[in-house]
Write an enzyme that holds these catalytic residues in place. Structure first.
Site, PDB file in Angstrom:
ATOM      1  N   ASP A 218       0.828  -1.201   0.000  1.00  0.00           N
ATOM      2  CA  ASP A 218       0.000   0.000   0.000  1.00  0.00           C
ATOM      3  C   ASP A 218       0.865   1.255   0.000  1.00  0.00           C
ATOM      4  O   ASP A 218       1.866   1.338   0.721  1.00  0.00           O
ATOM      5  CB  ASP A 218      -0.880  -0.012   1.256  1.00  0.00           C
ATOM      6  CG  ASP A 218      -1.859   1.147   1.287  1.00  0.00           C
ATOM      7  OD1 ASP A 218      -2.783   1.142   0.462  1.00  0.00           O
ATOM      8  OD2 ASP A 218      -1.678   2.067   2.114  1.00  0.00           O
ATOM      9  N   GLU A 260      12.862 -16.029  -0.450  1.00  0.00           N
ATOM     10  CA  GLU A 260      12.973 -17.261   0.358  1.00  0.00           C
ATOM     11  C   GLU A 260      11.714 -18.117   0.213  1.00  0.00           C
ATOM     12  O   GLU A 260      11.745 -19.320   0.420  1.00  0.00           O
ATOM     13  CB  GLU A 260      13.129 -16.913   1.848  1.00  0.00           C
ATOM     14  CG  GLU A 260      14.453 -16.310   2.222  1.00  0.00           C
ATOM     15  CD  GLU A 260      14.423 -15.831   3.675  1.00  0.00           C
ATOM     16  OE1 GLU A 260      13.758 -16.481   4.521  1.00  0.00           O
ATOM     17  OE2 GLU A 260      15.059 -14.794   3.951  1.00  0.00           O
TER      18      GLU A 260
END
Ligand code: NOJ
Length: 547
Positions: A218, A260
């Protein structure tokens, strides 16, 4: 205009059909769920995760590859959940964390990934950090507290204005002021503080470990501030709080976390400067960002083509796919916008009572759907777009959006595109609540005639907006040539957008009053409206062809 001028994007070999690979996001159709207004599973008038779970088959049938959920965290809802009190909890009005985990897993079983919404710029004033800060704790350093100006500190520390209107500062009693670029209930975080960075990376891990595939960021270009917090001066570079260079280091480090888990980012980056915009999309930063230039573009062939060309040209060097967005929870709904004299979108010009021709807007929105779904990259659909919902007029005494209040009641705000969805025409509140029970009144009123847009009616109507979207999204995944890949313009009259994708796929959109000849083709895959008696494409109509 009109001459073949190839505009090439990076060719990865992945196509819309390859929704399962690690590159899924390069060609995906992503459906935005504004949970509060999507479907109410418990009958209290507010949409919730139970409602979404019950409607997963609908979303699977629509054929979308992922869902982006607006914030579902615990929140006082002073800005529709963008005032987050606890990132690790689901708001009780929406459900529980366990239910979110179930939803993520159930959607994935249907081949639908989950994207959540993270709000780095600010938290709720009810967040534990801010409460501790107000109590005088060391957490004050996690925000921007400053003494006021003037003899008694009675003036804000600087001239910044909130995005929702009014000053960007609120004073705590007779003491210091704190910064909020949005509502006063949304204090801005201090991103120069390492604890703020650490916490957000932990929050990312928290949700990636629960199976989310992506994160929408955002107000992604606003989190970093000039530490001096100087007065705002028009055109001074760098800007004190928009698009500051420090952000790139923050997002590089987020990227390492995402990598990851194989997670992806989409940034909410509203920047007019396209060169600055694509810096967020360098290979070690965000994967994608919303294309607001296309969203804001008027229904005009020259402007649209320019927007498409600039988008593709700007993305190519960084290797990021473009995104195509027609609307979201902040902007005027597409069928309404395209039915007005000014078909572009601009927050500054929103007004009550703008005359609208919905039949015209709907015809154009149907054509725009085929246009955006045929462009190279990923497409975002906002809930209700597939139903052709118009912007609703919300009675002033029912408006909840802070934009309306902070504008002094001149800006209609954003509630008109957030009205609870109509699912079943014959049921109370057009089936927003759980079937078979009366259900509470929706949190925002549905306008008269809302039931005519109900999904159940449209599902049985081959000419409906829902049928068009279902067919288009299905073709986009089964037919070759869609999604990421090259685009080349074909010769066409000035008011016609005509381009070829891979494998002889062609998209033609006629924005002019004269019917247009279709290019040579072997198959008409889909059209947004009927062709004329001579097989030509009428005004405000689009077609997909196979050469
Ligand atoms: C952008 C979001 O889309 C909008 O709904 C929100 O009000 C602001 N950011 C503040 O979080």
């Amino acid at each position: 205009m009109g001459q073949p001028t190839p505009a090439r994007t990076r060719v990865t070999g992945s196509a819309a059909a390859e929704g399962t690979g690690t590159d899924w996001w390069r060609s995906a159709v992503i459906y935005q769920v504004y949970v509060r207004s999507f479907a109410d599973g418990d009958g209290d008038g507010t949409g919730d995760l139970a409602g979404v779970r019950a409607r997963l088959p609908y979303l699977a049938q629509l054929g979308v590859n992922a869902l982006w959920f607006n914030p579902w965290y615990r929140s006082p809802m002073k800005d529709g959940g963008y005032d987050v009190a606890d990132y690790r909890a689901v708001d009780p009005a929406f459900g529980t964390l366990a239910e979110a985990e179930k939803l993520i897993a159930e959607a994935r079983q249907l081949g639908i990934r989950t994207i959540i919404d993270i709000v780095p710029n600010h938290v709720s004033d009810q967040h534990t950090w801010f409460r501790a800060a107000l109590a005088g704790g060391p957490e004050r350093e996690l925000f921007h507290f400053r003494p006021g100006r003037g003899e008694h500190g009675e003036l804000p520390p600087n001239s910044w204005v909130s995005q929702f209107g009014g000053p960007a500062w609120t004073r705590v009693g007779e003491g210091e002021w704190y910064l909020h670029l949005f509502a006063p209930e949304q204090p801005d975080l201090n991103w120069a503080h390492p604890v703020v960075r650490e916490e957000h990376e932990e929050v990312l891990r928290f949700w990636f470990e629960r199976g989310v595939a992506g994160v929408r960021i955002d107000s992604a270009a606003m989190a970093a501030k000039d530490p001096v917090l100087p007065d705002f001066v028009e055109d001074r570079d760098p800007h004190p709080y928009v698009d500051r260079d420090e952000l790139h280091d923050i997002y590089r480090s987020w990227r390492r976390v995402a990598d990851e888990y194989g997670g992806v980012f989409v940034g909410e980056v509203w920047l007019p400067d396209t060169e600055r915009f694509v810096r967020y999309l360098r290979p070690d930063e965000l994967h994608t960002a919303f294309n607001f230039s296309f969203l804001s573009c008027p229904w005009d062939p020259v402007r649209l083509r320019e927007s498409i060309d600039v988008t593709l040209a700007e993305h190519a060097p960084v290797g990021a796919p473009a995104t195509w967005v027609l609307c979201n929870h902040d902007v005027t709904r597409t069928v309404t916008r395209y039915g007005r004299a000014d078909t572009g979108f601009d927050f500054a010009t929103k007004a009550f009572g703008t005359p609208t021709d919905l039949a015209l807007g709907t015809r154009r929105a149907r054509a725009a759907a085929l246009l955006s779904l045929a462009l190279p990259g990923a497409v975002y659909l906002y809930q209700g777009e597939e139903l052709g919902l118009p912007e609703a007029d919300i009675p002033r005494d029912r408006i909840q959006d802070p934009m309306y209040f902070r504008s002094g009641g001149t800006d209609p705000g954003r509630d008109g595109c957030r009205v609870p969805l109509p699912w079943a025409a014959a049921e109370p509140y057009a089936g927003f609540g759980p079937g078979g029970e009366p259900g509470g009144e929706p949190w925002l009123p549905q306008p008269a005639g809302w039931a005519a847009y109900a999904a159940d009616l449209q599902a049985d109507d081959p000419g409906s907006m829902l049928s068009l979207y279902r067919t288009a999204v299905r073709l986009r995944s089964t037919e070759p040539g869609f999604g990421d890949g090259p685009l080349s313009w074909l010769a066409a009259p000035a008011s016609v957008l005509s381009f070829a994708r891979a494998d002889g796929l062609i998209c033609v959109v006629n924005l002019g009053p004269e019917a247009a000849d279709l290019p040579a083709h072997s198959r008409l895959l889909l059209a947004s409206g009927p062709l004329d008696d001579d097989g030509r494409l009428p005004e405000d109509t689009a077609a997909w062809l196979r050469a």
